[in-house]
Design a protein around this motif. Sequence first.
Motif, short mmCIF file in Angstrom:
data_model
loop_
_atom_site.label_atom_id
_atom_site.label_comp_id
_atom_site.label_asym_id
_atom_site.label_seq_id
_atom_site.Cartn_x
_atom_site.Cartn_y
_atom_site.Cartn_z
N GLU A 9 41.98 18.29 74.99
CA GLU A 9 42.91 18.44 73.86
C GLU A 9 42.78 17.27 72.89
O GLU A 9 42.76 17.46 71.68
N THR A 10 42.66 16.06 73.40
CA THR A 10 42.51 14.88 72.55
C THR A 10 41.18 14.93 71.80
O THR A 10 41.11 14.57 70.63
N THR A 11 40.13 15.38 72.47
CA THR A 11 38.83 15.48 71.83
C THR A 11 38.85 16.49 70.69
O THR A 11 38.30 16.25 69.63
N LEU A 12 39.52 17.61 70.91
CA LEU A 12 39.53 18.68 69.91
C LEU A 12 40.57 18.48 68.82
O LEU A 12 40.53 19.18 67.81
N ASN A 13 41.47 17.54 69.00
CA ASN A 13 42.52 17.31 68.01
C ASN A 13 41.96 16.50 66.85
O ASN A 13 41.62 15.32 66.98
N SER A 14 41.89 17.13 65.67
CA SER A 14 41.31 16.44 64.51
C SER A 14 42.26 15.38 63.95
O SER A 14 41.85 14.58 63.11
N ASN A 15 43.50 15.35 64.40
CA ASN A 15 44.45 14.32 63.96
C ASN A 15 44.28 13.01 64.73
O ASN A 15 44.85 12.00 64.34
N VAL A 16 43.51 13.05 65.81
CA VAL A 16 43.25 11.84 66.61
C VAL A 16 41.99 11.18 66.05
O VAL A 16 40.92 11.77 66.03
N SER A 17 42.14 9.96 65.58
CA SER A 17 41.00 9.24 65.02
C SER A 17 40.07 8.75 66.13
O SER A 17 40.43 8.74 67.31
N THR A 18 38.89 8.33 65.72
CA THR A 18 37.93 7.79 66.68
C THR A 18 38.49 6.54 67.37
O THR A 18 38.32 6.37 68.58
N ALA A 19 39.18 5.70 66.62
CA ALA A 19 39.76 4.48 67.20
C ALA A 19 40.82 4.83 68.25
O ALA A 19 40.88 4.20 69.32
N GLU A 20 41.66 5.81 67.95
CA GLU A 20 42.68 6.24 68.92
C GLU A 20 42.02 6.84 70.16
O GLU A 20 42.47 6.62 71.29
N TYR A 21 40.95 7.60 69.94
CA TYR A 21 40.22 8.22 71.04
C TYR A 21 39.63 7.16 71.96
O TYR A 21 39.72 7.26 73.18
N ILE A 22 39.04 6.13 71.37
CA ILE A 22 38.48 5.03 72.16
C ILE A 22 39.59 4.33 72.92
O ILE A 22 39.41 3.95 74.08
N ASP A 23 40.74 4.16 72.30
CA ASP A 23 41.86 3.51 72.95
C ASP A 23 42.31 4.29 74.19
O ASP A 23 42.63 3.71 75.22
N VAL A 24 42.31 5.62 74.08
CA VAL A 24 42.69 6.46 75.22
C VAL A 24 41.68 6.33 76.36
O VAL A 24 42.05 6.30 77.53
N LEU A 25 40.41 6.21 76.00
CA LEU A 25 39.34 6.17 77.01
C LEU A 25 38.87 4.77 77.38
O LEU A 25 37.94 4.63 78.17
N LYS A 26 39.49 3.73 76.83
CA LYS A 26 38.95 2.38 77.01
C LYS A 26 38.84 1.95 78.47
O LYS A 26 37.99 1.16 78.81
N ARG A 27 39.64 2.51 79.32
CA ARG A 27 39.55 2.13 80.73
C ARG A 27 38.25 2.64 81.37
O ARG A 27 37.82 2.16 82.41
N TYR A 28 37.62 3.65 80.74
CA TYR A 28 36.37 4.22 81.26
C TYR A 28 35.15 3.75 80.49
O TYR A 28 34.02 4.10 80.84
N ILE A 29 35.34 2.96 79.45
CA ILE A 29 34.23 2.46 78.64
C ILE A 29 33.87 1.06 79.12
O ILE A 29 34.66 0.13 78.99
N ASN A 30 32.67 0.93 79.68
CA ASN A 30 32.25 -0.34 80.28
C ASN A 30 31.34 -1.19 79.41
O ASN A 30 31.22 -2.38 79.63
N ASP A 31 30.66 -0.55 78.45
CA ASP A 31 29.72 -1.30 77.63
C ASP A 31 29.60 -0.68 76.25
O ASP A 31 30.23 0.32 75.95
N GLU A 32 28.78 -1.31 75.41
CA GLU A 32 28.62 -0.87 74.02
C GLU A 32 27.96 0.50 73.92
O GLU A 32 28.30 1.30 73.05
#
Length: 93
Positions: free
Chosen positions: A30-53
């Motif tokens: 739902e977050t991926t498909l929601n066009s109202n969610v910016s890329t920065a917000e999306y990264i914030d939601v997933l930051k716990r799973y993002i380990n590197d650049e």
Amino acid sequence: MKLIVVLLLAALPLYCYAGSGCPFVEKMVETTLNSNVSTAEYIDVLKRYINDERTELAVVEFKDCFLRQSKDILKHVMEMMETIYNSKLCYYF
């Protein structure tokens, strides 16, 4: 390591036991498909799973791909996901 992966994959259906699937996966779709969610917000939601650049770059490209789509296409993708969640093949999960 392979044993851990197998155990996690075996435990995932038990963790995600719900009517239409895993609530976490549904929220991420739902977050991926929601066009109202910016890329920065999306990264914030997933930051716990993002380990590197590299991973962050992949997440940015993935979200940007969906941001470039029309609302009609996003609606159809969400309908497809609902169909998958409610399919007979996913019934037991």
